[in-house]
Enzyme design. Sequence first.
Site, PDB file in Angstrom:
ATOM      1  N   ASP A   4       0.724  -1.040   0.070  1.00  0.00           N
ATOM      2  CA  ASP A   4      -0.209   0.056  -0.006  1.00  0.00           C
ATOM      3  C   ASP A   4       0.751   1.143   0.009  1.00  0.00           C
ATOM      4  OD1 ASP A   4      -2.215   1.663   0.234  1.00  0.00           O
ATOM      5  OD2 ASP A   4      -1.901   1.867   2.349  1.00  0.00           O
ATOM      6  N   GLU A  44      -3.445  20.756   0.885  1.00  0.00           N
ATOM      7  CA  GLU A  44      -4.171  22.030   1.124  1.00  0.00           C
ATOM      8  C   GLU A  44      -4.073  22.590   2.482  1.00  0.00           C
ATOM      9  OE1 GLU A  44      -8.315  22.696  -0.212  1.00  0.00           O
ATOM     10  OE2 GLU A  44      -7.320  23.835  -1.872  1.00  0.00           O
TER      11      GLU A  44
END
Length: 1177
Positions: free
Chosen positions: A423, A527
């Site tokens: 992963d 962000e």
Amino acid sequence: MPALVHVHGHVQAAPDAFQTAQPIPSKHHRTGETFLLSSTEEDRHVRANDREFNEKFSYADNRIKTSKYNIFTFLPINLFEQFQRVANAYFLVLLILQLIPEISSLSWFTTIVPLVLVLAITAIKDATDDFFRHKSDQQVNTRQSQVLIRGKLENEKWMNVRVGDIIKLENNQFVAADLLLLSSSEPYGLCYIETAELDGETNLKVRQALTVTSDLGADIGRLAEFDGEVICEPPNNKLDRFIGTLYWRDNKYPLDNEKMLLRGCVLRNTEWCFGLVIFAGLQTKLMQNCGRTTFKRTSIDKLMNTLVLWIFAFLICMGIILAVGNTIWEVKVGRNFWAYLLWDELLSNAVLSGFLTFWSYIIILNTVVPISLYVSVEVLRLGHSYFINWDRRMYYSKKDTPAEARTTTLNEELGQVEFIFSDKTGTLTQNIMVFNKCSINGNTYGDVYDEFGHKVDVTEKTPCVDFSFNPLRDQKFRFHDSSLVEAIKLEEPLVQEFFRLLALCHTVMPEERSEGELLYQAQSPDEGALVTAARNFGYVFRARTPETITLYEMGQPVTYQLLAILDFNNVRKRMSVVVRNPKGQIKLYSKGADTIIFDRLDPSNEELMYTTSEHLNEFAGEGLRTLALACKDLDEDMFKEWMKKLLSASSILENREEHLGALYEEIEQGMMLLGATAIEDKLQEGVPETIACLTLANIKIWVLTGDKLETAMNIGYSCNMLRDDMNKVFIISALLIIYLEKLLLDIACLCKTVICCRVTPLQKAQVVDLVKRHKRAVTLAIGDGANDVSMIKTAHIGVGISGQEGMQAVLASDYSFAQFRFLQRLLLVHGRWSYHRMCNFLCYFFYKNFAFTLVHFWFGFFCGFSAQTVYDQWFITLFNIVYTSLPVLAMGIFDQDVNEQYSLRYPNLYKPGQTNLLFNKRKFFICTLQGICTSSLLFFIPYGAFLSSVRDDGSNISDQQAFAVTIATSLVIVVSVQIGLDTNYWTAVNHFFIWGSLAMYFAIMFAMTSDGLFSIFPNQFPFIGTARNSLSQKSVWLVILLTTVVCIMPMVVYRFLRTDLRPTLSDKVRLMQQATRRQGPQEQNLKRVRRTSSRRSAYAFAHQQGYGELITSGKNMRVANSAQSVPSLDMKENGSGCTESAQKKNGSTDETIGTAVADSDEKTSGIAHSLKTKPAD
């Protein structure tokens, strides 16, 4: 106002009719018989607050069960499982045969003692493993949840939650089951969830309840009276799809996935919500994706089962040979003695005698497959597991997390891994974004230089910038270049504008729990990192309303009017905001992919664009995620005209997205470049070095992630898995995988690096299974979240990382630790050692037992094939349990061909395990051949010597018991010397066990032939003084010495010549280790290759469509926030129009180096595989 509906991760405006109730005839509502929606037996019917109705369908409860046994079923099931092992069943049959006196020449205890010992040890181990499974199940099942029962909220355990119950969730709680969202504390029935356990993504996602149910609010009375009925699809593993209909008050309401809260999600930034349980327990989508737990066996286990069958066949052949010999002997010789023997007529038949002799020899020669082998293997594996658990170099002190071997059956398989499936989020990365560097007006910031002007590497000891001038700073933020703070304090206009853009151009939601304690809820970690950077440099994003954004610029509050949000999507690859500052100026701020922003700059920016592009190349070469920033002053009249066009385009129904996109394009032209940002998606410590080292060990690493292609490839560059000299890219749609899976696998295996993107948990398991089915290779899957559980269970070996995403992966894994870098040590040290030890152990064990057992075979030709044993019965019983068990265990547990430093320094040492070089069918035949030769020498040398030997007093020495003592003593000494030759790493334990076992042999032998034991147990120990009389003769010791030398010398000569003439890599490294014993370990560290590709802005490419429309609509704002808004300005009349101005979701496409990728946003419909190959010769 049209209702909001969340489609595939994006908030969009839906037609009013979408949530408008559609009346249906009352006879079709809740009758349980007739429905307007056609129903079949596969449909699920759930009625709220009605357990009696729902229990008719026998739906699964919310209990999770991963254990195998209970107190009543343990013994029968465990014994049944154990006797499925060929060897155990074989020894059970032998035990039964030994109870038949006509064919048994050995006592029953020679078999039952080892068999019971094996069964008991294995049963204890299985019971311990299952106890821990019960414990983990109990921890999950006893979690508390608030359930609405009989008109009031009651605390119930998770396992007692039923389908149809209404439960209340509070902020930061895990969702207990798959729920239909009914109402929440947020406006318009919105709630925010984190789905890291499902798809590995930590950005918040929005869910919205139906308007008709969101009006229920937190009114317990109204919720208790809610009796809606849901008809929906049956349980399945589709994480991003749900189809159903709610029937309530003679109306029906369509349901989709955006109204569902799935088990494993975490409620975030939402005070409370209520949900109706649709799927529970094992029928939830999370558990449907977990895959079935399969019993994992190593390749050596499978080989041993085959070898046991071969040995059994060999045993039958020996039995047949000896039985035929007995029949012939009885006919030609034995019949002459029948008259002197008191045999029945039945036993005077030569053929019957041969038949009974066959079974007698099967019993006598059964030790060629020793049951103690399986006991020893289990003990070895347990010891290897403890070494992993005790390894301090795999202990992560920051989280107090040691490595843990959660199974004891797969240790040697760790030394044979060829494919690693990893992963990305939380496994390779920390899932922490850090503002690392930036370029402003052609100047770079973020590097640190010494007093001579030379760039130095940033470490944890590098001093950080002092942000104490900013009381609203984030205490965790670290930056090392003080020149940027100085530029801020000097009020350089472009630097100020740069951070003002970062503080304004985003969709982050602030949460101020107390004065100055800000918490940002960001759609993506990128962000959040940019807004946090602006915050620390003095431009603090403090609050927002649908129409305003409030900043604290160097401590002074400044409110900007938000006029429009031009939102992100994966076609635009940029985001812009239009604001009016307190001076009345209208400004456009934009950020996005550098290639996109550069095409929209004013021509006067050409020189700055070239400089910034060089900086971007430098940032990208360091594996940083980059964005370009630009701004533009807008004319008042021009903006008013543009807003009229925007309002008009927002009302168009046909091709609305194209019209809005064209308007966005129009206003985003002629911008002025401010600079660029560089964010580090922080890798876990040592990831690039670990991947480089594992690659040198010929291990192929595939990354399987739910992220978009660009994000995964950027991490690939950071990890040194991808480099710019890999110049070929293959993109394959998942729709082709079904038909071309073998072709895909062949291509992938030719590639240096494989990255699979946008894969669901089940698809991760399918990729692993694809390799398992078509490649005879050992696979390992490693992950840290619930979305990795299916992959972990499918692979031969599953490794769980206890990280950011909970403990589900750890609970399903075979091994667990806290950091990816520990995988290097797990495989190259513990795995290789375990494989090396197990192979040496098996080779020696088979050799030892063939040498021990086949002496009976040779003796059969000299005893009339009478099934007479050479050795005493007690020697047969104790040989594998006492005399030779401990030395071979010491070798199997402690042996090392080279030490850990050299194991890591030379990864090529790992390759023999991948090709099964150390133990295979050829090695087995060599070991058995050596054992057969040794057995013949052990028999025939003493036999030939004793034919004409006499005692010191002239009497005959060759009685059967003296002969047995000589062979037994020679055997014990020979196998002890042989294990000394096989041992590479001597410890005090090895010495103690080898010499102690020899001493134990002589002590027990003299004790069993002593007068004392005979006087107590005359029937069990009848041979008084045999050992004393035999071993007191010099000729016996000369025979023992001669036998030992002749048995051992050929192997000594062979190994000397092989090491000298054809040394293996292990031999060479061992000699080097001996020559440089004091030299420290050499670090394996590959220098990172700088990227010079134009594909830089991974953040812009990977970012999902934002929450622009949601923010400007005000649906996610609390009424209290309006107090922070500024008085309305001239452009307020356009504010409502901005609500309609967000661009709708476009068809999902990914771009990569000029190649279009048909990769659907729906994860179940597509996988994008990025396959990098070496450059062509």
